[in-house]
Design an enzyme around this catalytic site. Structure first.
Site, PDB file in Angstrom:
ATOM      1  N   GLU A   1      28.367  44.698  32.722  1.00 51.49           N
ATOM      2  CA  GLU A   1      28.602  44.165  34.063  1.00 51.49           C
ATOM      3  C   GLU A   1      27.457  44.674  34.921  1.00 51.49           C
ATOM      4  O   GLU A   1      27.440  45.826  35.351  1.00 51.49           O
ATOM      5  CB  GLU A   1      29.958  44.621  34.589  1.00 51.49           C
ATOM      6  CG  GLU A   1      30.460  43.798  35.771  1.00 51.49           C
ATOM      7  CD  GLU A   1      29.835  44.196  37.093  1.00 51.49           C
ATOM      8  OE1 GLU A   1      28.909  43.476  37.531  1.00 51.49           O
ATOM      9  OE2 GLU A   1      30.243  45.201  37.671  1.00 51.49           O
TER      10      GLU A   1
ATOM     11  N   CYS B   1      28.750  44.892  43.921  1.00 55.89           N
ATOM     12  CA  CYS B   1      28.096  44.068  42.898  1.00 55.89           C
ATOM     13  C   CYS B   1      28.331  42.584  43.113  1.00 55.89           C
ATOM     14  O   CYS B   1      27.494  41.757  42.749  1.00 55.89           O
ATOM     15  CB  CYS B   1      28.532  44.488  41.497  1.00 55.89           C
ATOM     16  SG  CYS B   1      30.297  44.283  41.176  1.00 55.89           S
TER      17      CYS B   1
END
Length: 388
Positions: free
Chosen positions: A101, A136
């Protein structure tokens, strides 16, 4: 986020019957130790071994021992793309499966037919400046169609200009944007902004680090509004992870999609508008692992699988798909009625083979019975009976 990045993998790991070794960032060493103490106490209180969670803080050069260790069954890495290359290379030594990720450059596409621009402003402000932009799936680019572009710029400028920077520790009611975790990227951020301005962008608010009168050593960056940004500018390509609002103008729906797909990142995305066909077109054609329609980041709140594509990584955590990624699939086959029927090898196929011709015809019959169409299956059954 230090707590989120600790507790999410821990919950998934425990629910799949495994133990967790957590290698935390050296920037979150203290908080990770505290969270681990809480988790161990909770496990013990529920009658489980506190050793099911093992936090480790080490320097990056020592992490290879963990990521290449053959006793590690799965790795979930949350971090930057350059570090991910090292983690994936190290995990490949022991063929350990990995979920990456990585960073994002998430676009928010605003179409000309938005019903309430004020409502959209509130959402994109939250998506851009939440946690001082250190998110993010934060909105890193606002891509706006030309008709609504001037109104968007005007309203963004008036909102961003009055954002209050500081610490909620001693002024909980007077702060909108807090500190960043480190100031080691401030010079680079200022360079990206200055570079973009020289290439034609306009910096309407902020653009540089902020020296707080009460916390001169604090890691504060001024809330920034940078408009007229183009894909050729580095700030439109690199993840900035800071309280910087980047706005780009699109000439059409398809140009907006092209702009959204113009970076190597593809984590999340948002699209705002009224026409369902246009919204679905953007959602289906934008390069992203997750898309919110007329919202921001909502996919995470409803436990959908989380992750990106392209330079934002691969694999998923969250949702059923995330849990299954932490499991090893095993196929097991057994007789349904072992007392009545059980596997036996037909005589024509039993080694040593007595008749190659009969063996071949029986095999052909089995295939035809299982896979032929219509009446041809009857021919397959006849071959089995005749040669059995």
């Amino acid at each position: 986020y230090p707590f989120h990045n600790f507790i999410s993998p821990l919950i998934s790991t425990l629910f799949t019957g495994s133990a967790l070794v957590l290698k935390a960032s050296e920037n979150t060493a203290w908080s990770t130790k505290h969270f681990a103490h809480v988790a161990k106490a909770a496990l013990k209180a529920c009658g489980h071994s506190p050793d099911l969670v093992q936090p480790i803080v080490c320097w990056p050069q020592n992490a290879n021992h963990l990521t290449s260790h053959p006793d590690i069954s799965h790795i979930t890495f949350i971090g930057s793309r350059p570090v991910a290359h090292h983690v994936a290379s190290s995990a490949a030594r022991s063929l350990t499966p990995i979920c990456l990720e990585l960073g994002g450059k998430d676009p928010a596409v605003i179409l000309d037919d938005v019903k309430s621009l004020e409502k959209v402003m509130s959402i994109v402000m939250r998506g851009t400046f939440q946690s001082a932009g250190q998110n993010c799936i934060g909105i890193e680019r606002i891509i706006c169609l030309s008709n609504v572009y001037p109104r968007l710029i005007s309203r963004l400028e008036s909102r961003i200009r009055v954002l209050r920077v500081g610490s909620a520790i001693d002024d909980i009611e007077g702060v909108d944007v807090g500190a960043m975790i480190s100031n080691n990227r401030f010079s680079h951020l200022e360079k990206l902004i200055d570079e973009a301005v020289k290439q034609g962008a306009r910096c309407l608010v902020g653009g540089k680090r902020y020296t707080h009168p009460n916390y001169p050593q604090g890691h504060y960056f001024s809330p920034t509004l940078l408009v007229d940004v183009t894909p050729a500018m580095r700030i439109a390509q690199e993840e900035i992870f800071a309280p910087i609002c980047v706005v780009m103008k699109a000439s059409s729906l398809h140009n907006a999609i092209d702009l959204a797909n113009s970076t190597p990142h593809a984590l999340g995305a948002s699209v705002f508008g009224t026409c369902s066909q246009d919204l679905e077109t953007v959602a289906s054609r934008v390069h992203a692992g997750m898309v919110s329609i007329n919202d921001f980041g909502v996919y995470y709140a409803v436990s959908l699988p989380f992750g990106g594509v392209k330079g934002s990584g691969y694999g998923r955590f969250g949702g059923e798909e995330g849990l299954r990624s932490l499991c090893n699939t095993k196929a097991v086959c057994k007789d349904r009625w072992p007392g009545l029927l059980s596997t036996s090898i037909p005589d024509p196929l039993d080694y040593p083979i007595k008749s190659a011709e009969k063996g071949w015809l029986m095999c052909k019959g089995v295939v035809e019975l299982g896979y032929a169409e219509g009446w041809k299956r009857g021919g397959g059954l006849w071959k089995i009976v005749r040669n059995g």
